[in-house]
Design an enzyme around this catalytic site. Sequence first.
Site, PDB file in Angstrom:
ATOM      1  N   HIS A 137       0.871  -1.183   0.000  1.00 11.27           N
ATOM      2  CA  HIS A 137       0.000   0.000   0.000  1.00 11.27           C
ATOM      3  C   HIS A 137       0.911   1.238   0.000  1.00 11.27           C
ATOM      4  CE1 HIS A 137      -2.857   2.885   1.869  1.00 11.27           C
ATOM      5  NE2 HIS A 137      -3.817   2.056   1.506  1.00 11.27           N
ATOM      6  N   ASP A 165       2.939  -4.867   8.009  1.00  9.21           N
ATOM      7  CA  ASP A 165       1.739  -4.045   7.867  1.00  9.21           C
ATOM      8  C   ASP A 165       0.541  -4.981   8.018  1.00  9.21           C
ATOM      9  OD1 ASP A 165      -0.494  -2.748   6.956  1.00  9.21           O
ATOM     10  OD2 ASP A 165       0.432  -1.934   5.156  1.00  9.21           O
ATOM     11  N   GLN A 204      -4.726  -5.113   7.026  1.00 10.64           N
ATOM     12  CA  GLN A 204      -5.801  -5.974   6.515  1.00 10.64           C
ATOM     13  C   GLN A 204      -5.905  -7.295   7.277  1.00 10.64           C
ATOM     14  OE1 GLN A 204      -8.086  -5.084   4.448  1.00 10.64           O
ATOM     15  NE2 GLN A 204      -7.163  -3.161   3.776  1.00 10.64           N
ATOM     16  N   LYS A 212     -10.374  -0.640  10.668  1.00 16.30           N
ATOM     17  CA  LYS A 212     -10.510  -1.795   9.764  1.00 16.30           C
ATOM     18  C   LYS A 212     -10.865  -3.065  10.535  1.00 16.30           C
ATOM     19  CE  LYS A 212      -7.207  -0.012   6.367  1.00 16.30           C
ATOM     20  NZ  LYS A 212      -8.045   0.388   5.235  1.00 16.30           N
ATOM     21  N   CYS A 232      -4.687   2.576  -3.612  1.00 18.60           N
ATOM     22  CA  CYS A 232      -3.391   2.969  -3.019  1.00 18.60           C
ATOM     23  C   CYS A 232      -2.318   1.938  -3.324  1.00 18.60           C
ATOM     24  CB  CYS A 232      -3.500   3.233  -1.518  1.00 18.60           C
ATOM     25  SG  CYS A 232      -4.591   4.583  -1.108  1.00 18.60           S
TER      26      CYS A 232
HETATM   27  C1  LIG Z   1      -2.461  -2.925   3.483  1.00 15.28           C
HETATM   28  C2  LIG Z   1      -2.773  -1.544   3.973  1.00 15.28           C
HETATM   29  N1  LIG Z   1      -1.809  -0.822   4.563  1.00 15.28           N
HETATM   30  C3  LIG Z   1      -2.029   0.394   5.043  1.00 15.28           C
HETATM   31  C4  LIG Z   1      -3.260   0.992   4.932  1.00 15.28           C
HETATM   32  C5  LIG Z   1      -3.467   2.368   5.501  1.00 15.28           C
HETATM   33  O1  LIG Z   1      -4.319   2.315   6.588  1.00 15.28           O
HETATM   34  P1  LIG Z   1      -4.827   3.669   7.305  1.00 15.28           P
HETATM   35  O2  LIG Z   1      -5.401   4.521   6.194  1.00 15.28           O
HETATM   36  O3  LIG Z   1      -5.838   3.217   8.282  1.00 15.28           O
HETATM   37  O4  LIG Z   1      -3.638   4.308   7.924  1.00 15.28           O
HETATM   38  C6  LIG Z   1      -4.295   0.306   4.306  1.00 15.28           C
HETATM   39  C7  LIG Z   1      -5.617   0.943   4.121  1.00 15.28           C
HETATM   40  O5  LIG Z   1      -6.360   0.602   3.234  1.00 15.28           O
HETATM   41  C8  LIG Z   1      -4.044  -0.999   3.822  1.00 15.28           C
HETATM   42  O6  LIG Z   1      -5.004  -1.702   3.217  1.00 15.28           O
END
Ligand SMILES: Cc1ncc(COP(=O)(O)O)c(C=O)c1O
Length: 409
Positions: A123, A201, A204, A227, A366
């Site tokens: 992401h 990370d 998800q 999430k 993203c």
């Molecule tokens: C794999 C992953 N990493 C990071 C993020 C960023 O999360 P946040 O916007 O809650 O900081 C997302 C959000 O969709 C994501 O799917």
Amino acid sequence: MTIDWSTLRADFPILHQNVHGQPLIYFDNAATTQKPRVVLDALRHYYECDNANVHRGIHELSNRATAAFEAARARAAKFINARSPDEIIFTRGTTEGINLVAQAWGSKNLKAGDKILLTEMEHHSNIVPWQLLAQRSGAKLVYLPVTGDIGLLDLSRLDECLTKEVKLFAMTHISNSLGTINPVADLCARARKLGITTLVDAAQSAGHLPIDVQEIGCDFLVFSSHKMCGPTGIGVLYGRQEVLETMPPYQGGGEMILSVDFHQSTWKHAPHRFEAGTPDISGAVGLHAAMDYLDNLGRPNIAQHDQELGAYAYARLSRLKGGIRLFGPHIGRAGLVSFLLKDIHAHDVVTVADQRGVALRGGHHCNQPLMRKLGVESTARASFYFYNTTDEIDRFAAVLEEIQKFFGS
Ligand SMILES: Cc1ncc(COP(=O)(O)O)c(C=O)c1O
């Protein structure tokens, strides 16, 4: 435990509404999940009964707010099996957690010539903070490749990526656009043997799978409350205590200091060193309720149900006649499907689906570098959570068939 998943829908007030005259089908859970009543009640109770600032008051309400905030920290430690609540830093979410590591750990540990290893399915939140760090430090980014539409990491290339210049390996646990579940414990073990620091990370995965940071063996792990049934605006950065103690502060301000003089200050220990200013206290309280709710259902049960929904949707969409390109692994996928209908733009699919009450997401998710690698601008994505049902997937597939007819494909 046998769970009747459809009865859980009663816990989520927002699901019981019509959108454009049709019963809402909420398939945008990878972007954010809905909140059960227990989380909404916890937020309301906090503001109606306990609201005060934390850590610095000596009155009853402040003591209660502090106790609730620190109880949430201890709960988060238990949720991911951290060794201590001191390894839990509250952030605004996954993005801020990664930025914190890139700033505080990265600025101290990276120099020109070093490398940061990422994967091609990250992401933007797990790319851009490292690009900024690379620009500041002179380090370089390298990427472990993804194997085309099937969306697996090309592990045959791992050895050549894990060179002695690599100081950090940051990887996603579950891809938000492919649904791939990466073998993070193996990847961290391979990195650890070479003394490479690791970050997972878990945006998800934290609300979808059991997470055990000791078993994964990572140095850092990040996730977002919103999430996983919790409120927006709060998330967790786990850091191994030995690593956190070597890191300088991220931001300066109240709450993070031991003592301040006109020209210099001293810092608290982790985690408070990294939490400058008034934190999101109600967010922590809501997240606490969300973690209890999820563990009451059991994350192994949630994981199984997610994967059943993912597999059902993948099989159902594969049978669409008008031509569909599906992304991500055929088996062992998380509860989401990314796809393109032949000759129909993802945004058109999402716009017409919305008119039928189906909330999807269309775009690059993203994941622009990954999209370019796959040779597409965007995909449409349906992402599920435990309150979704196979009936909803059938209705969604019927809407896709209607869209194919409408666009003549
Ligand atoms: C794999 C992953 N990493 C990071 C993020 C960023 O999360 P946040 O916007 O809650 O900081 C997302 C959000 O969709 C994501 O799917």
